[in-house]
Motif scaffolding. Structure first.
Motif, PDB file in Angstrom:
ATOM      1  N   VAL A   1      59.814  72.973 -14.873  1.00  0.00           N
ATOM      2  CA  VAL A   1      59.691  71.550 -14.566  1.00  0.00           C
ATOM      3  C   VAL A   1      59.690  71.387 -13.055  1.00  0.00           C
ATOM      4  O   VAL A   1      60.538  71.960 -12.358  1.00  0.00           O
ATOM      5  CB  VAL A   1      60.864  70.740 -15.166  1.00  0.00           C
ATOM      6  CG1 VAL A   1      60.737  69.267 -14.801  1.00  0.00           C
ATOM      7  CG2 VAL A   1      60.933  70.922 -16.675  1.00  0.00           C
ATOM      8  N   SER A   2      58.730  70.629 -12.534  1.00  0.00           N
ATOM      9  CA  SER A   2      58.770  70.282 -11.111  1.00  0.00           C
ATOM     10  C   SER A   2      59.275  68.849 -10.983  1.00  0.00           C
ATOM     11  O   SER A   2      59.051  68.014 -11.857  1.00  0.00           O
ATOM     12  CB  SER A   2      57.396  70.428 -10.460  1.00  0.00           C
ATOM     13  OG  SER A   2      56.491  69.437 -10.933  1.00  0.00           O
TER      14      SER A   2
ATOM     15  N   GLY B   1      62.177  64.101 -13.414  1.00  0.00           N
ATOM     16  CA  GLY B   1      62.083  65.550 -13.543  1.00  0.00           C
ATOM     17  C   GLY B   1      63.422  66.182 -13.876  1.00  0.00           C
ATOM     18  O   GLY B   1      63.505  67.108 -14.699  1.00  0.00           O
ATOM     19  N   TYR B   2      64.490  65.679 -13.262  1.00  0.00           N
ATOM     20  CA  TYR B   2      65.824  66.210 -13.557  1.00  0.00           C
ATOM     21  C   TYR B   2      66.237  65.886 -14.985  1.00  0.00           C
ATOM     22  O   TYR B   2      66.896  66.702 -15.652  1.00  0.00           O
ATOM     23  CB  TYR B   2      66.844  65.650 -12.563  1.00  0.00           C
ATOM     24  CG  TYR B   2      66.971  66.477 -11.300  1.00  0.00           C
ATOM     25  CD1 TYR B   2      68.183  67.044 -10.929  1.00  0.00           C
ATOM     26  CD2 TYR B   2      65.879  66.711 -10.486  1.00  0.00           C
ATOM     27  CE1 TYR B   2      68.309  67.804  -9.776  1.00  0.00           C
ATOM     28  CE2 TYR B   2      65.978  67.468  -9.332  1.00  0.00           C
ATOM     29  CZ  TYR B   2      67.195  68.014  -8.980  1.00  0.00           C
ATOM     30  OH  TYR B   2      67.292  68.774  -7.843  1.00  0.00           O
TER      31      TYR B   2
ATOM     32  N   ALA C   1      64.534  68.400 -17.152  1.00  0.00           N
ATOM     33  CA  ALA C   1      65.194  69.701 -17.087  1.00  0.00           C
ATOM     34  C   ALA C   1      66.487  69.707 -17.900  1.00  0.00           C
ATOM     35  O   ALA C   1      66.767  70.639 -18.663  1.00  0.00           O
ATOM     36  CB  ALA C   1      65.477  70.064 -15.630  1.00  0.00           C
TER      37      ALA C   1
ATOM     38  N   LEU D   1      63.760  74.727 -12.674  1.00  0.00           N
ATOM     39  CA  LEU D   1      63.469  73.433 -12.071  1.00  0.00           C
ATOM     40  C   LEU D   1      63.050  73.659 -10.625  1.00  0.00           C
ATOM     41  O   LEU D   1      63.842  74.133  -9.804  1.00  0.00           O
ATOM     42  CB  LEU D   1      64.698  72.536 -12.132  1.00  0.00           C
ATOM     43  CG  LEU D   1      64.618  71.185 -11.420  1.00  0.00           C
ATOM     44  CD1 LEU D   1      63.530  70.307 -12.034  1.00  0.00           C
ATOM     45  CD2 LEU D   1      65.970  70.479 -11.468  1.00  0.00           C
TER      46      LEU D   1
ATOM     47  N   ALA E   1      62.455  71.946  -7.441  1.00  0.00           N
ATOM     48  CA  ALA E   1      62.880  70.645  -6.925  1.00  0.00           C
ATOM     49  C   ALA E   1      62.437  70.454  -5.486  1.00  0.00           C
ATOM     50  O   ALA E   1      62.713  71.291  -4.627  1.00  0.00           O
ATOM     51  CB  ALA E   1      64.392  70.516  -7.030  1.00  0.00           C
TER      52      ALA E   1
ATOM     53  N   VAL F   1      70.458  75.026 -15.692  1.00  0.00           N
ATOM     54  CA  VAL F   1      69.120  75.021 -15.109  1.00  0.00           C
ATOM     55  C   VAL F   1      69.098  75.884 -13.857  1.00  0.00           C
ATOM     56  O   VAL F   1      70.006  75.830 -13.034  1.00  0.00           O
ATOM     57  CB  VAL F   1      68.695  73.574 -14.759  1.00  0.00           C
ATOM     58  CG1 VAL F   1      67.414  73.547 -13.963  1.00  0.00           C
ATOM     59  CG2 VAL F   1      68.544  72.744 -16.027  1.00  0.00           C
TER      60      VAL F   1
ATOM     61  N   VAL G   1      67.571  76.317 -10.421  1.00  0.00           N
ATOM     62  CA  VAL G   1      66.897  75.435  -9.475  1.00  0.00           C
ATOM     63  C   VAL G   1      66.278  76.241  -8.346  1.00  0.00           C
ATOM     64  O   VAL G   1      66.933  77.074  -7.723  1.00  0.00           O
ATOM     65  CB  VAL G   1      67.869  74.385  -8.892  1.00  0.00           C
ATOM     66  CG1 VAL G   1      67.151  73.470  -7.913  1.00  0.00           C
ATOM     67  CG2 VAL G   1      68.495  73.562 -10.016  1.00  0.00           C
TER      68      VAL G   1
END
Length: 408
Positions: free
Chosen positions: A192-193, A216-217, A220, A232, A234, A245, A247
């Motif tokens: 996920v971006s 997005g968060y 995730a 993720l 970010a 997650v 990151v």
């Protein structure tokens, strides 16, 4: 969230003291919590502390209250078992079905969702034995969340720190909301971006956008609650990392592209929720651009940034990889969304209207989910985790079945 019966397992690591905060959050939310510490955990936090915080006796021995068969009943009656911290030793025992104390017996008898929050030194977490044990547990449907990066014991720093108790609680709350049978992303890796990229003009200025990264968060966090291994990527957010997650930080569009492509190599699904700048300054000024009286500033020339969504969709890492894009529109929302869906070549496009206090920076969102197969799903305005779950519902429906599922 309705009150549930929660088992909090605590294994013998220095992070055991942080489980007190997790216990407090469960108890204050009305849940009935039974703490099951290992013998090693009691060296860090005593039995009296667990009893005082939970309002119930801590369950420490297989041979106490034998007539109640605690080694079976505790796991059988639980709605959720969460082990925090989960040491390398505990993960190994759980993966191999060992049952030499009350906690490992409880794990074998539990038929509810099980969450492990590992905490250990970086070398222990990265050891092939630990990674194989984690993979085994995830394959069986357990949620093993990714450790945080930060200060460990002594002077060591790295990956292996217990995630923030508040984030662990947030993940457990989502797991309880979804129930035991809905860990439909277990065994999957999703990317996920999130956030908004920034393209520097000079050392103090940048070209950016209003994205907070909240959607997005939420994607995730909900994916982790549904059992996925989540990466993720970010860009420029100040949000705390969701528990469970992994990151990866990025600043510019080109940095985000590199991180997404790297993470997508073994991903089952890629969800591009980040607001990526379409353009960047053609030239970067190494010094701050000064204002000179009587002289108008020179126009800023722009060049195109890479189209990450189109690239990921056109050059998928493997057959069956799902690609989801986002379209933030201000007018002709559906018409522009359908055109973008065809142009980008993704499987699903999340189209939402922005501006006038909508979407960016808000805690709620509404959207239309357009599928390349012609489907159209409207999601009314509501919390962003509700929209996130709706998106994952569409993704799960399109993912090819695991080979293990086919065999059974």
């Amino acid at each position: 969230m309705n009150a549930s019966r929660v088992v909090l397992g605590v294994s013998g690591g220095i992070a055991a003291y942080k489980a007190c905060e997790l216990l407090r959050r469960f108890s204050e939310s009305g849940h009935e919590v039974t703490v099951v510490p290992t013998a090693a955990a009691l060296h860090f936090v005593g039995e009296a502390t667990w009893a005082a915080l939970s309002g119930r006796p801590a369950a420490t021995e297989t041979w106490e209250r034998v007539h109640e068969v605690p080694h079976v009943r505790i796991g059988q009656q639980a709605d959720l078992v969460v082990v925090a911290p989960a040491t390398a030793d505990l993960l190994a025992k759980a993966a191999h079905g060992m049952a030499d104390d009350l906690l490992t017996n409880t794990l074998l008898t539990a038929r509810c969702p099980v969450v492990f929050a590992p905490a250990m030194h970086t070398e222990m977490w990265e050891h092939p034995a630990t990674q194989e044990n984690v993979a085994t547990l995830r394959r069986r449907g357990a949620i093993v969340i990714e450790p945080a990066v930060g200060r460990l014991t002594g002077v060591d720093t790295g990956k292996g720190r217990l995630p923030d108790p508040g984030e662990i609680f947030a993940l457990c709350r989502r797991v309880l909301q979804r129930g035991a049978l809905e860990r439909d992303l277990a065994g999957r890796h999703v990317v996920v971006s999130a956030g908004g990229t920034r393209e520097p003009l000079d050392p103090v200025r940048f070209l950016g956008n209003r994205s907070s990264g909240k959607q997005g968060y939420a994607l995730a966090a909900t994916a982790a609650a549904r059992g996925a291994r989540v990466t993720l990527v970010a860009a420029n957010t100040e949000l705390p990392a969701p528990a469970g997650v992994d990151v990866v930080r990025a600043g510019t569009a080109r940095q985000l592209r590199e991180a997404v492509l790297r993470a997508a190599e073994d991903a089952d699904a890629v969800v591009m929720a980040a607001a990526v700048a379409d353009f960047r300054p053609a030239e970067y000024a190494s010094g701050k651009i000064k204002k000179v009286d009587g002289i108008e500033p020179a126009p800023i020339a722009l060049v195109r940034n890479p189209d990450i969504l189109a690239e990921v969709a056109a050059d998928r890492a493997h057959d069956g990889q799902l690609v989801v894009g986002f379209a933030a529109e201000t007018d002709d929302v559906l018409a522009n969304g359908r055109a973008k869906l065809a142009r980008k070549g993704c499987d699903l496009l999340v189209v939402n209207e922005v501006g006038d206090g909508k979407a960016f920076g808000q805690d709620t969102n509404s959207a239309v989910l357009l599928g390349a197969d012609g489907t159209e799903v409207h999601i009314a305005d509501g919390p962003k985790d509700i929209l996130a779950d709706a998106i994952w519902d569409q993704v799960v429906a399109r993912l090819p079945r695991h080979s293990a599922e086919t065999e059974h």
